[in-house]
Design a protein around this motif. Structure first.
Motif, short mmCIF file in Angstrom:
data_model
loop_
_atom_site.label_atom_id
_atom_site.label_comp_id
_atom_site.label_asym_id
_atom_site.label_seq_id
_atom_site.Cartn_x
_atom_site.Cartn_y
_atom_site.Cartn_z
N PHE A 38 -47.98 -73.93 44.49
CA PHE A 38 -46.53 -73.85 44.30
C PHE A 38 -45.85 -73.21 45.50
N GLN A 39 -46.49 -72.22 46.12
CA GLN A 39 -45.93 -71.63 47.34
C GLN A 39 -45.81 -72.68 48.43
N ALA B 72 -42.45 -73.95 50.21
CA ALA B 72 -42.28 -73.81 51.66
C ALA B 72 -41.93 -75.16 52.29
N ALA B 73 -42.60 -76.23 51.84
CA ALA B 73 -42.30 -77.56 52.37
C ALA B 73 -40.88 -77.98 52.02
N GLN B 74 -40.43 -77.67 50.83
CA GLN B 74 -39.07 -78.02 50.43
C GLN B 74 -38.04 -77.23 51.23
N LEU B 75 -38.31 -75.95 51.47
CA LEU B 75 -37.37 -75.13 52.25
C LEU B 75 -37.32 -75.56 53.71
N ALA B 76 -38.41 -76.09 54.23
CA ALA B 76 -38.46 -76.51 55.63
C ALA B 76 -38.03 -77.96 55.83
N ASP B 77 -37.73 -78.66 54.77
CA ASP B 77 -37.36 -80.07 54.86
C ASP B 77 -36.14 -80.24 55.75
N PRO B 78 -36.27 -80.98 56.86
CA PRO B 78 -35.16 -81.12 57.80
C PRO B 78 -33.97 -81.88 57.20
N ARG B 79 -34.15 -82.56 56.09
CA ARG B 79 -33.03 -83.27 55.44
C ARG B 79 -32.11 -82.31 54.71
N ARG B 80 -32.56 -81.09 54.50
CA ARG B 80 -31.72 -80.09 53.83
C ARG B 80 -30.71 -79.52 54.83
N PHE B 81 -29.49 -79.33 54.40
CA PHE B 81 -28.50 -78.74 55.31
C PHE B 81 -28.81 -77.27 55.57
N MET C 75 -49.00 -73.85 55.59
CA MET C 75 -48.57 -73.98 54.20
C MET C 75 -47.51 -75.07 54.05
N ILE C 76 -46.61 -75.17 55.01
CA ILE C 76 -45.59 -76.22 54.97
C ILE C 76 -46.25 -77.58 55.02
N GLU C 77 -47.21 -77.73 55.91
CA GLU C 77 -47.92 -79.01 56.02
C GLU C 77 -48.69 -79.32 54.74
N TYR C 78 -49.36 -78.32 54.19
CA TYR C 78 -50.10 -78.51 52.95
C TYR C 78 -49.13 -78.88 51.82
N LEU D 98 -46.49 -82.98 48.08
CA LEU D 98 -45.27 -83.65 47.66
C LEU D 98 -45.33 -85.17 47.83
N GLN D 99 -46.24 -85.64 48.65
CA GLN D 99 -46.35 -87.08 48.85
C GLN D 99 -46.79 -87.76 47.56
N PRO D 100 -46.19 -88.90 47.24
CA PRO D 100 -46.63 -89.62 46.02
C PRO D 100 -48.09 -90.05 46.18
#
Length: 135
Positions: A84-85, A89-98, A120-123, A128-130
């Motif tokens: 979950f961490q 982390a991946a969601q917070l680092a998503d470049p599509r987020r403003f 961790m972001i990469e993991y 998150l990938q389907p």
């Protein structure tokens, strides 16, 4: 025979006979004061710390079984929390987020090193990938 104790202790007069809250006459009666404490009440002693009641198990075989069971459950919980961490982390680092955060900002929030945050972001991105089912 009338109760002499009740008559002797009733010093407030006719207003007391009407009962509590009888109006202005009740306020003029004698007020009772709280009883003075002559001692300090004892503070409640804290209960001894318990860890899943393991300290009460006398049989070493049962203690080993139960503590191993708990250790495995905690390990599984820690692995799931780590997943979950990584997702967060991946969601917070998503470049599509403003309001996307940098690896350094995520590392600071999670008390990680920047290198560990990048991993961790990469993991998290892989989690998150389907999932693709191969036929």
């Amino acid at each position: 025979m009338p109760d002499s104790h009740a008559q002797a202790s009733d010093q407030s007069g006719p207003a007391a006979a009407a009962g509590p809250g009888a109006g202005a006459g009740a306020a003029s009666g004698r007020r009772q004061r709280p009883v003075q404490l002559l001692f300090e009440p004892q503070a409640a002693e804290p209960e001894p710390e318990r860890f899943f009641d393991l300290e009460s198990i006398d049989d070493p075989a049962e203690l080993l079984r139960r503590s191993t069971e708990l250790a495995l459950a905690f390990r599984a919980a820690a692995e799931r929390a780590t997943d979950f961490q990584a997702v967060a982390a991946a969601q917070l680092a998503d470049p599509r987020r403003f309001d996307a955060l940098s690896e350094a900002e995520i590392a600071g929030r999670a008390d990680w090193t920047p290198d560990y945050a990048a991993k961790m972001i990469e993991y998290g991105r892989t989690l998150l990938q389907p999932r693709r089912h191969e036929d």
